[in-house]
Design an enzyme around this catalytic site. Structure first.
Site, PDB file in Angstrom:
ATOM      1  CD  GLU A  25      52.499  47.809  69.748  1.00 55.23           C
ATOM      2  OE1 GLU A  25      51.537  48.060  70.529  1.00 55.23           O
ATOM      3  OE2 GLU A  25      52.937  48.093  69.044  1.00 55.23           O
ATOM      4  CG  HIS A  43      51.026  51.922  69.958  1.00 56.03           C
ATOM      5  ND1 HIS A  43      50.343  50.284  70.089  1.00 56.03           N
ATOM      6  CD2 HIS A  43      50.092  51.495  69.378  1.00 56.03           C
ATOM      7  CE1 HIS A  43      49.217  50.207  68.807  1.00 56.03           C
ATOM      8  NE2 HIS A  43      48.955  51.432  68.682  1.00 56.03           N
ATOM      9  NE  ARG A  78      46.273  47.997  66.629  1.00 51.34           N
ATOM     10  CZ  ARG A  78      45.307  49.250  67.225  1.00 51.34           C
ATOM     11  NH1 ARG A  78      46.335  50.077  66.499  1.00 51.34           N
ATOM     12  NH2 ARG A  78      44.695  49.195  67.073  1.00 51.34           N
TER      13      ARG A  78
END
Length: 323
Positions: free
Chosen positions: A266, A285, A237
Site C-alpha cells: 500500500e 484502506h 490485512r
C-alpha cells in the site's frame, strides 16, 4: 518535570492540548532515519511514542533508550516489532474497540457494492452509456438470504454478522481459532472448517490480522475451492492474501468478484491488474476512515499513552506482561 513523548501524527487541537497537559511533546513528521537524526536528543529522552502507520523496529528502539510505552492510532500493530518491544519492556497500546462498527459498515458496503456492481454501473452512467432501458449486462446479484462466510470472528466479524443476519437475512458460516458461542446463539452462525466455508459461502469475508500464521493464508488452492459465483472481500490485512493468486482467480473466472480495502503493498501500484478488472472494487484502506471514528481513535490513543505511562494497562494493551 513532565515525561517527554514523541508525536508523529497530527492530532486535533483539543487532543494535542490534552497530551501536552501530561507530557512534554515533540512533534515530528515521521519516524524515518533522517527525522530521528534531526531530533536525536528528543528521541533519546522520550518515554512515550504516539502515532500510526510508521514502522517501529529494533533500529528505532536503539535510538530511544528511555522509551516505556508506544501508542498506535489503530487496532492493527503488524508494523511494530513486538518481540523487540517485549525485550525492552516497552508497552504497546492500540485502539481495538472504537473502530469496530465503522469497519463493519465498510465491509458491508463492499459486499453490497460488489454484488450489485455499484461502482462499475455508476461509472457507465457517467460515461454516457445509459441510453435506453437497462438489460442483463447491467444486472448484479442479490445479497439478501445469500450465505455469508466470515473468516475471523472477532469484534468486527461479530458486528458484520449482526448486520448480515438481522439486516439481510443471511445465513452465517464462520471460521476462527475457536468456536464463538455468542455468535451461534445470536446469529445462528455455524462454525466450520475453512474448506467447508469456502465451498458453501456466497460471500467470503476475510477479517484477520497479519501474523506468520496468516501470511498468504489465501492463495490459489483456497480460491479454487470457492464457488465461481462467489465474491471475495478482504478488510483485514493485505498480505493475508497472495495477491497474484487473487488476480489469477479473477481473470480466470474462478470467483465472481472481489471487494478490497487492503492490499499486499500500500498504496496500491497504479499499474496493478486489479485496477483494470471491472469486477473489483478497490478502496484505499478506508475501513475506519470517518471523521467521527478517526477522532475517537486518536482520543483513545492519547488516553492509552497517559494510562500506560501511569502504569495502567488494564485495557488496550497488547503486551501487559512486560509492565
Amino acid at each position: 518535570m513532565k515525561p517527554s513523548v514523541i508525536l508523529y501524527k497530527t492530532l486535533p487541537d483539543d487532543l494535542l492540548q490534552r497530551l501536552e497537559e501530561h507530557f512534554s511533546v515533540t512533534q515530528v513528521k515521521n519516524l524515518r532515519p533522517e527525522t530521528v537524526s534531526q531530533h536525536a536528543e528528543a528521541f533519546a529522552q522520550a518515554e512515550g511514542l504516539l502515532g500510526s502507520s510508521e514502522k517501529v523496529d529494533a533500529a528505532l528502539l536503539e535510538k530511544m533508550p528511555k522509551l516505556r510505552a508506544t501508542s498506535t492510532v489503530s487496532v492493527g500493530y503488524d508494523n511494530f516489532d513486538v518481540e523487540a518491544l517485549n525485550a525492552r519492556r516497552v508497552l504497546l497500546m492500540h485502539t481495538p474497540t472504537v473502530l469496530t462498527e465503522t469497519v463493519a459498515d465498510t465491509v458491508m458496503a463492499l459486499v453490497l457494492s460488489t454484488a450489485r456492481r455499484v461502482v462499475e454501473v455508476a461509472e457507465r452512467v457517467k460515461a454516457g452509456e445509459w441510453t435506453k432501458s437497462i438489460g442483463p449486462d447491467w444486472f448484479g446479484s442479490d445479497v439478501h438470504h445469500k450465505t455469508l462466510g466470515i473468516v475471523g470472528m472477532g469484534r468486527i466479524g461479530m458486528a458484520l454478522a449482526q448486520r448480515a443476519h438481522f439486516g439481510f437475512g443471511m445465513p452465517i458460516l464462520y471460521n476462527a481459532r475457536r468456536q464463538h458461542p455468542q455468535a451461534e446463539e445470536r446469529f445462528n452462525a455455524r462454525y466450520c472448517d475453512l474448506d467447508t466455508l469456502l465451498q458453501e459461502a456466497d460471500f467470503v469475508c476475510l477479517i484477520l490480522p497479519l501474523s506468520e500464521e496468516t501470511h498468504h493464508l489465501f492463495g490459489q488452492a483456497q480460491f479454487a475451492k470457492m464457488k465461481s459465483s462467489a465474491i471475495f472481500i478482504n478488510a483485514g490485512r493485505g498480505p493475508v492474501v497472495d495477491e497474484q493468486a487473487l488476480i489469477a482467480a479473477l481473470q480466470a473466472g474462478e470467483i465472481h468478484a472481489a471487494g478490497l480495502d487492503v492490499f499486499e503493498h500500500e498504496p496500491l501500484a497504479k499499474d496493478s491488474p486489479l485496477l483494470t478488472l471491472p469486477n473489483v472494487v478497490a478502496l484505499p484502506h478506508i475501513g475506519s476512515a470517518t471523521h467521527e471514528t478517526r477522532y475517537n481513535m486518536a482520543a483513545c490513543a492519547v488516553d492509552n499513552l497517559i494510562d500506560a505511562l501511569n502504569g495502567n494497562v488494564e485495557k488496550n494493551c497488547v503486551n501487559p506482561q512486560v509492565k
